[in-house]
Every structure is written in C-alpha cells, then in structure tokens.
Design a protein around this motif. Structure first.
Motif, PDB file in Angstrom:
ATOM      1  N   TYR A  46       0.816  -1.205   0.000  1.00  0.00           N
ATOM      2  CA  TYR A  46       0.000   0.000   0.000  1.00  0.00           C
ATOM      3  C   TYR A  46       0.856   1.264   0.000  1.00  0.00           C
ATOM      4  O   TYR A  46       0.510   2.248  -0.645  1.00  0.00           O
ATOM      5  CB  TYR A  46      -0.968  -0.010   1.189  1.00  0.00           C
ATOM      6  CG  TYR A  46      -1.874  -1.212   1.188  1.00  0.00           C
ATOM      7  CD1 TYR A  46      -2.782  -1.423   0.147  1.00  0.00           C
ATOM      8  CD2 TYR A  46      -1.822  -2.162   2.208  1.00  0.00           C
ATOM      9  CE1 TYR A  46      -3.612  -2.535   0.124  1.00  0.00           C
ATOM     10  CE2 TYR A  46      -2.645  -3.276   2.192  1.00  0.00           C
ATOM     11  CZ  TYR A  46      -3.535  -3.471   1.153  1.00  0.00           C
ATOM     12  OH  TYR A  46      -4.345  -4.570   1.130  1.00  0.00           O
TER      13      TYR A  46
ATOM     14  N   LEU B  21      -3.772   3.248   4.547  1.00  0.00           N
ATOM     15  CA  LEU B  21      -5.142   2.770   4.683  1.00  0.00           C
ATOM     16  C   LEU B  21      -6.036   3.710   5.479  1.00  0.00           C
ATOM     17  O   LEU B  21      -7.226   3.447   5.656  1.00  0.00           O
ATOM     18  CB  LEU B  21      -5.159   1.373   5.305  1.00  0.00           C
ATOM     19  CG  LEU B  21      -4.492   0.284   4.459  1.00  0.00           C
ATOM     20  CD1 LEU B  21      -4.570  -1.066   5.150  1.00  0.00           C
ATOM     21  CD2 LEU B  21      -5.115   0.208   3.072  1.00  0.00           C
ATOM     22  N   GLU B  22      -5.475   4.830   5.920  1.00  0.00           N
ATOM     23  CA  GLU B  22      -6.261   5.843   6.627  1.00  0.00           C
ATOM     24  C   GLU B  22      -6.401   7.120   5.800  1.00  0.00           C
ATOM     25  O   GLU B  22      -6.928   8.120   6.282  1.00  0.00           O
ATOM     26  CB  GLU B  22      -5.612   6.167   7.977  1.00  0.00           C
ATOM     27  CG  GLU B  22      -5.547   4.978   8.927  1.00  0.00           C
ATOM     28  CD  GLU B  22      -4.787   5.294  10.207  1.00  0.00           C
ATOM     29  OE1 GLU B  22      -4.618   6.486  10.522  1.00  0.00           O
ATOM     30  OE2 GLU B  22      -4.359   4.346  10.894  1.00  0.00           O
TER      31      GLU B  22
ATOM     32  N   GLU C  46     -11.463  -8.016   1.678  1.00  0.00           N
ATOM     33  CA  GLU C  46     -10.613  -7.139   2.462  1.00  0.00           C
ATOM     34  C   GLU C  46      -9.558  -6.476   1.576  1.00  0.00           C
ATOM     35  O   GLU C  46      -9.269  -5.277   1.708  1.00  0.00           O
ATOM     36  CB  GLU C  46      -9.932  -7.918   3.585  1.00  0.00           C
ATOM     37  CG  GLU C  46      -9.033  -7.064   4.472  1.00  0.00           C
ATOM     38  CD  GLU C  46      -8.350  -7.860   5.573  1.00  0.00           C
ATOM     39  OE1 GLU C  46      -7.669  -7.230   6.399  1.00  0.00           O
ATOM     40  OE2 GLU C  46      -8.488  -9.099   5.599  1.00  0.00           O
TER      41      GLU C  46
ATOM     42  N   HIS D 100     -11.210  -3.841  -0.645  1.00  0.00           N
ATOM     43  CA  HIS D 100     -11.551  -2.686   0.180  1.00  0.00           C
ATOM     44  C   HIS D 100     -10.316  -1.863   0.527  1.00  0.00           C
ATOM     45  O   HIS D 100     -10.352  -0.625   0.502  1.00  0.00           O
ATOM     46  CB  HIS D 100     -12.251  -3.148   1.459  1.00  0.00           C
ATOM     47  CG  HIS D 100     -13.609  -3.704   1.229  1.00  0.00           C
ATOM     48  ND1 HIS D 100     -14.456  -4.093   2.252  1.00  0.00           N
ATOM     49  CD2 HIS D 100     -14.298  -3.943   0.079  1.00  0.00           C
ATOM     50  CE1 HIS D 100     -15.588  -4.553   1.736  1.00  0.00           C
ATOM     51  NE2 HIS D 100     -15.509  -4.473   0.431  1.00  0.00           N
ATOM     52  N   ASN D 101      -9.223  -2.524   0.833  1.00  0.00           N
ATOM     53  CA  ASN D 101      -8.016  -1.791   1.192  1.00  0.00           C
ATOM     54  C   ASN D 101      -7.462  -0.994   0.020  1.00  0.00           C
ATOM     55  O   ASN D 101      -7.001   0.141   0.186  1.00  0.00           O
ATOM     56  CB  ASN D 101      -6.944  -2.759   1.716  1.00  0.00           C
ATOM     57  CG  ASN D 101      -7.216  -3.211   3.130  1.00  0.00           C
ATOM     58  OD1 ASN D 101      -8.050  -2.641   3.837  1.00  0.00           O
ATOM     59  ND2 ASN D 101      -6.516  -4.250   3.563  1.00  0.00           N
TER      60      ASN D 101
ATOM     61  N   ARG E   5      -9.649   1.911  -0.220  1.00  0.00           N
ATOM     62  CA  ARG E   5      -9.485   2.814   0.934  1.00  0.00           C
ATOM     63  C   ARG E   5      -8.313   3.777   0.796  1.00  0.00           C
ATOM     64  O   ARG E   5      -8.257   4.781   1.497  1.00  0.00           O
ATOM     65  CB  ARG E   5      -9.268   1.987   2.215  1.00  0.00           C
ATOM     66  CG  ARG E   5     -10.519   1.405   2.818  1.00  0.00           C
ATOM     67  CD  ARG E   5     -10.245   0.805   4.195  1.00  0.00           C
ATOM     68  NE  ARG E   5     -11.431   0.158   4.708  1.00  0.00           N
ATOM     69  CZ  ARG E   5     -11.634  -1.157   4.745  1.00  0.00           C
ATOM     70  NH1 ARG E   5     -10.669  -1.980   4.316  1.00  0.00           N
ATOM     71  NH2 ARG E   5     -12.765  -1.660   5.206  1.00  0.00           N
TER      72      ARG E   5
ATOM     73  N   ALA F  44     -12.932   5.485   1.073  1.00  0.00           N
ATOM     74  CA  ALA F  44     -13.112   4.518   2.151  1.00  0.00           C
ATOM     75  C   ALA F  44     -14.561   4.315   2.580  1.00  0.00           C
ATOM     76  O   ALA F  44     -14.828   3.493   3.455  1.00  0.00           O
ATOM     77  CB  ALA F  44     -12.285   4.953   3.364  1.00  0.00           C
TER      78      ALA F  44
END
Length: 319
Positions: free
Chosen positions: A72, A115-116, A156, A159-160, A163, A167
């Motif tokens: 990521y 991821l944030e 997952e 989604h990541n 995100r 998100a």
C-alpha cells in the motif's frame, strides 16, 4: 498472465475516447457525434490523450507488476509521483484529478498511513477508486485461484485498495461488484453471468457483514433482473460511484462489441472518461479474443504514450 494488455488498453482507450467530451451534457455529447479519437474540447490535449483514470490504473498495475504483491505504501508513493512529478501520464504532465483523490494523496504526503488516507464521508463517494482498481483482478486470480471470491480475504484486499483514496462503504462495495465482474469475465463466456456472479458474491459478503447492508442497497437497481431493459433516459452518467458503475455496466451489457460499448458511453455525456475506463476494462477483457469485436486498432494506435501502457501491462503479466 493472459489478457492483461486487453484490460489495460481497454481502460486507456475507453478513457481517451471519453476524455474529449468529458462533462458535456448528453445533448452536447450526441451533437459532437464522436466516432473516432478526438483532441480534448479545450484544444490542450491531442487525440489519444488519456486522463487520471488511466494514470492511476497504470500506477496500481506498475506497483503490482514490480513488487509482485500488495504494497500500500508503494502504491501511494506512485500516486504521489503521478500527482507531483507527472509519472504515468501521456506527456509528463499531471492533469484532471478529483478532490477526494487529491486529498488522500496529500494526507499520505503528510505521513498519514495509506489505509487511513481515503475519504470516509458519503459525499466522498466519487468514482476515483472504481476507475483505477481493475488491474487488481489479475493479482486476485493468481493468488487465490478460481474460487477466490469465496475467500473473505479477497473482499478485504479490494476494500483496502479502494481505501487508499475512497473509504466509504458505498465506494468499497462498488469496487467489489466491479472486480467480481472482471474476475468472472476472465472465466465465463456470457457477460450476463458475470453480473450475476458479482451480485451473488457481493450479497454473500453483505450477509456475513450486515453493517454493509444499507450501502449495498444503493446498488439495488444495478442488480435487478430488468436492469438491461432500462432506457437511456434512466441512466445517469455522473461521477458518483453508483452512477458510474451503472452506466458502465449498462453500456457493456447492451452492446455487442468494444466499439459499440465505448461509443454508447461517449453519447451519455457526463463523466465519460471515467465511465469509458470502467466499461473499457470489461469490454477489453470480454472481446479480447475477437479481432472484429475487440478494441479497434485505429483507436489503439492513436493512444498517446502507448509504449508506457504496453510496458506496464507486460510487467503485470510477468509478475
């Protein structure tokens, strides 16, 4: 791995065909009567120019190809190289970025974990992750095999990757449906089966994760049996992730070749480059084995910096 170039060129060609009439109203798009590659309406970009949809797709694909894994930080670094350095562009110059993507990349630049970084509000449910996520299907196929969508880790993973920029659950589920359709198109002969496969797998995920139920309801119309019979007037072509996915799937399911699919996208007006990229990924895969129905060579030949596109596709295929 077979068909990587069909998908990547499918994205880029659909993007480049839609880009010249991006944000035209429907009647303006129809009046333009687009049948070939055109320069952008501003005159600043020659025929065959592609936008952020392809740039971010190439950045993701290049990361997958070079690392052979999901990294990521590496993906976001490539997004930053695109935003600030003009990497993964037709002419070395960045243009055309959505606000949610811009904000996410800026957060990463400031040290926020990848991821944030993505926008979490419903008003941030644009198509910025949907338009670029298609290369992930090849990694999923290689790592998880033919029963991949029975594995919760696949959801997952999707989604990541979403995100990183988007998100909200609505955006995540749109990516689920799209990637599941692409996965099915790699293995089945009928496009309608691909949509049914995507619906069944997404529904199964939601049943196991009921917190996604409300967001999943946004896709009720797309997943209804009569979706393909909807008239054009009922199809919105905005940058909202639900509208983009509906428009792309509708154009794909109601046409019989890559050319027909993308020209139908162009005639919708609105966010034609992004819808073209999403529809182009599906049509590029589906018609990959047909010289008559696949990506028109005259369109592909006019693509700007197609050497970069081919290089990234080959790298992804070899990973």
């Amino acid at each position: 791995m077979a068909k990587t170039d069909d998908l990547i060129f499918g994205v880029a060609t659909g993007d480049a065909m839609g880009f010249p009439v991006q944000f035209f109203k429907r009647e303006q798009a129809k009046a333009a009567n687009v049948t070939k590659m055109l320069a952008h309406w501003t005159g600043n970009y020659p025929a065959g120019s592609w936008s952020d949809d392809t740039s971010l797709t190439l950045a993701l694909a290049d990361s997958l190809g070079e690392t052979g894994s999901i990294d990521y930080d590496d993906i976001m670094r490539r997004f930053l190289l695109w935003l600030e350095g003009g990497s993964y562009t037709p002419k070395g110059k960045t243009f055309d970025i959505g606000q949610t993507c811009f904000n996410a990349i800026e957060r990463f630049k400031k040290g926020v974990p990848p991821l944030e970084c993505g926008g979490q509000k419903e008003r941030e449910c644009g198509n910025g992750s949907l338009m670029r996520i298609s290369p992930l299907v090849f990694y999923i196929q290689k790592k998880f095999g033919e029963r991949a969508f029975e594995n919760p880790q696949v959801f997952e993973l999707i989604h990541n990757v979403s995100r990183l920029t988007h998100a909200h659950p609505i955006a995540l589920l749109g990516c689920d449906i799209f990637v599941a359709m692409l996965f099915s198109l790699l293995n089945v002969s009928k496009k309608e089966k691909a949509l049914l496969f995507a619906y069944e797998k997404a529904l199964s995920f939601v049943e196991q994760n009921p917190e996604y139920k409300e967001a999943f309801s946004k896709y009720d119309r797309l997943l209804a049996p009569d979706f393909c019979t909807l008239p054009e007037g009922k199809i919105a072509s905005t940058g909202y992730v639900v509208d983009t996915l509906e428009a792309a799937v509708w154009c794909f399911l109601t046409t019989d070749s890559y050319r027909e699919c993308i020209l139908k996208v162009v005639n919708l007006g609105g966010d034609t480059d992004s819808i073209g990229a999403v529809a182009g990924a599906m049509a590029g895969l589906y018609y990959a084995d047909s010289l008559e129905k696949g990506i028109p060579e005259e369109w592909k030949e006019l693509l700007q910096n197609k050497e970069l596109i081919m290089s990234v596709a080959e790298k992804l295929a070899e990973s």
